[in-house]
Design a protein around this motif. Structure first.
Motif, mmCIF file in Angstrom:
data_model
loop_
_atom_site.group_PDB
_atom_site.id
_atom_site.type_symbol
_atom_site.label_atom_id
_atom_site.label_comp_id
_atom_site.label_asym_id
_atom_site.label_seq_id
_atom_site.Cartn_x
_atom_site.Cartn_y
_atom_site.Cartn_z
ATOM 1 N N HIS A 109 -7.471 -16.223 -1.564
ATOM 2 C CA HIS A 109 -8.177 -15.657 -0.264
ATOM 3 C C HIS A 109 -8.962 -16.872 0.365
ATOM 4 N N ARG A 267 -15.907 3.152 3.509
ATOM 5 C CA ARG A 267 -15.282 2.047 3.443
ATOM 6 C C ARG A 267 -14.258 1.976 4.619
ATOM 7 N N ARG A 269 -10.758 0.087 5.570
ATOM 8 C CA ARG A 269 -9.575 -0.745 5.389
ATOM 9 C C ARG A 269 -8.913 -1.063 6.652
ATOM 10 N N ARG A 271 -5.782 -3.283 8.511
ATOM 11 C CA ARG A 271 -4.371 -3.774 8.457
ATOM 12 C C ARG A 271 -3.901 -4.126 9.788
ATOM 13 N N ARG A 285 -19.846 -5.917 8.050
ATOM 14 C CA ARG A 285 -20.295 -6.182 6.796
ATOM 15 C C ARG A 285 -18.832 -6.432 5.896
ATOM 16 N N GLY A 287 -14.882 -8.727 5.553
ATOM 17 C CA GLY A 287 -14.046 -9.835 5.772
ATOM 18 C C GLY A 287 -12.814 -9.733 5.077
ATOM 19 N N ALA A 292 -5.243 -8.122 6.811
ATOM 20 C CA ALA A 292 -5.705 -7.197 5.676
ATOM 21 C C ALA A 292 -7.112 -7.686 5.371
ATOM 22 N N SER A 293 -7.971 -6.668 5.781
ATOM 23 C CA SER A 293 -9.530 -6.887 5.883
ATOM 24 C C SER A 293 -10.320 -5.741 5.156
ATOM 25 N N GLY A 294 -11.237 -5.772 4.872
ATOM 26 C CA GLY A 294 -12.051 -4.515 4.558
ATOM 27 C C GLY A 294 -13.461 -4.767 5.250
HETATM 28 P P1 AMP Z 1 -9.183 -3.640 1.150
HETATM 29 O O1 AMP Z 1 -8.619 -2.706 2.163
HETATM 30 O O2 AMP Z 1 -10.347 -3.150 0.378
HETATM 31 O O3 AMP Z 1 -8.134 -3.621 0.182
HETATM 32 O O4 AMP Z 1 -9.259 -5.211 1.538
HETATM 33 C C1 AMP Z 1 -8.421 -6.051 1.979
HETATM 34 C C2 AMP Z 1 -8.637 -7.465 1.959
HETATM 35 O O5 AMP Z 1 -9.831 -7.514 2.497
HETATM 36 C C3 AMP Z 1 -9.078 -7.813 0.320
HETATM 37 O O6 AMP Z 1 -8.080 -8.725 -0.141
HETATM 38 C C4 AMP Z 1 -10.328 -8.253 0.321
HETATM 39 O O7 AMP Z 1 -10.397 -9.680 -0.096
HETATM 40 C C5 AMP Z 1 -11.148 -8.241 1.601
HETATM 41 N N1 AMP Z 1 -12.474 -7.669 1.547
HETATM 42 C C6 AMP Z 1 -12.253 -6.295 1.513
HETATM 43 N N2 AMP Z 1 -13.658 -5.821 1.496
HETATM 44 C C7 AMP Z 1 -14.379 -7.162 2.034
HETATM 45 C C8 AMP Z 1 -15.695 -7.573 2.104
HETATM 46 N N3 AMP Z 1 -16.738 -6.476 2.126
HETATM 47 N N4 AMP Z 1 -15.821 -8.793 2.174
HETATM 48 C C9 AMP Z 1 -15.032 -9.746 2.265
HETATM 49 N N5 AMP Z 1 -13.742 -9.329 1.930
HETATM 50 C C10 AMP Z 1 -13.337 -8.236 2.022
#
Ligand code: AMP
Length: 325
Positions: A109, A267, A269, A271, A285, A287, A292-294
């Motif tokens: 990452h 939460r 998600r 994309r 809050r 990254g 693909a981020s959260g």
């Molecule tokens: P997710 O949708 O939770 O699978 O997140 C997708 C990608 O975003 C993952 O690979 C995490 O590395 C990154 N990610 C998710 N949440 C966070 C967060 N709060 N802070 C930093 N990176 C995040």
């Protein structure tokens, strides 16, 4: 061979107890890379104690088997910790990682938070599993592998690269995958585990397609409310899968799933195709990767503001780029 690999091997050889860690809410790459490395190290160093201890598990990856039982806190003190596939320390599942004598970060990452005593981070790699394979291949005269390890690592490569579909897939990715196939993997069984769906998942999918929305410029989004999770009896993993159901809409280059957590937080998600969205996630809050981020929001107003910003990003992207779809 990269200097980081040599340092990691030297450290592994120096310690008698090595504890592997990964992020919470593990995906195929987190599970595959830790289990794959554990297997390689156990085969190679039967005299060492190689442990994989985390606080949470993932239902859909149960077919890959379990992890190790907790150990007393004192046992961490003379151990080497290796954290795989985890960008920041707050995302490490087992908080006792901090008790280890030394810690190695082993990840693909974006390196916003360089924790640990040593780090090997390759941001352009399609998965951490690919890095583990690269590590194995660099020392293949010394390290041992078997088909169980190959299966774990292949699973992570396949899942984190969207079945070898993402742009991060390189010739090296395929060479690493090829090396694993040479060891021996039952891909029929593996893909059956990855693709077969429960009846209830299909019912949920139908709900997502019925109720999904799209903004003027093409941001598709969907809320998984607490009520819906209760009504359809969804686990948080099933609810989280909503984001992948939105990934094939023409012209919708950004798609977002909001999953209510039940504690007032939601939460998010995010994309995308082509468009970078991690800067947007950072404002809420979160990254992550370019595509693909959260993130986390605390009410609908904030969620709507995020959608509006995503819509503006997509508008700008479409106005300044061609050949998107
Ligand atoms: P997710 O949708 O939770 O699978 O997140 C997708 C990608 O975003 C993952 O690979 C995490 O590395 C990154 N990610 C998710 N949440 C966070 C967060 N709060 N802070 C930093 N990176 C995040």
């Amino acid at each position: 061979m990269k200097d980081e690999m040599k340092i990691i091997l030297d450290k592994i050889e120096e310690y008698n107890r090595i504890i592997l860690f990964r992020h919470f809410r593990p995906d195929g790459d987190a599970v595959g890379s830790t289990k794959g490395l554990r297997e390689i190290l156990r085969l190679t160093y039967p005299e060492k104690e190689i442990l994989l201890i985390n606080d949470d598990q993932s239902d859909y990856l149960q077919f890959l088997g379990g992890e190790d039982e907790p150990i007393p806190d004192e046992a961490y003190a003379d151990a080497l910790g290796i954290v795989l596939d985890t960008a920041t320390p707050d995302r490490i599942s087992n908080k006792k990682f901090a008790l280890c004598r030394e810690l190695i970060k082993f990840d693909h990452h974006i390196n916003v938070n360089a924790y640990g005593n040593y780090a090997w981070v390759e941001e352009e790699k399609s998965s951490t599993c690919e890095m583990v394979v690269e590590f194995y291949l660099a020392f293949r005269d010394r390290l041992k592998i078997n088909s169980a390890a190959a299966t774990y690592l292949y699973t992570g490569m396949v899942t984190d690269s969207g079945r070898f579909r993402f742009r991060s897939v390189s010739g090296d990715t395929m060479r690493c995958a090829g090396a694993l196939l040479d060891v021996g993997i039952d891909t029929d069984i593996l893909y059956a585990h990855l693709y077969l769906q429960d009846f209830s998942d299909l019912k949920f999918k139908a709900e997502v397609y019925k109720k999904m929305k799209i903004t003027e410029n093409g941001v598709a989004y969907f809320y998984v409310t607490e009520a819906m999770q209760k009504k359809l009896n969804l686990t948080s993993e099933q609810a989280s899968a909503a984001v992948s159901y939105l990934d094939s809409i023409k012209g919708s280059l950004i798609w977002i799933a909001f999953i209510e957590n039940g504690d007032g937080s939601t939460r998010v998600r995010l994309r995308s195709r082509f468009v970078t969205i991690n800067k947007l996630a950072e404002k809420y809050r979160g990254g992550g990767h370019d595509c693909a981020s959260g993130a986390t929001v605390y009410n609908r107003k904030e969620a709507n503001a995020l959608i509006k910003e995503a819509d503006a990003i997509l508008k700008e992207y479409k106005e300044t780029h061609e050949d998107w779809l």
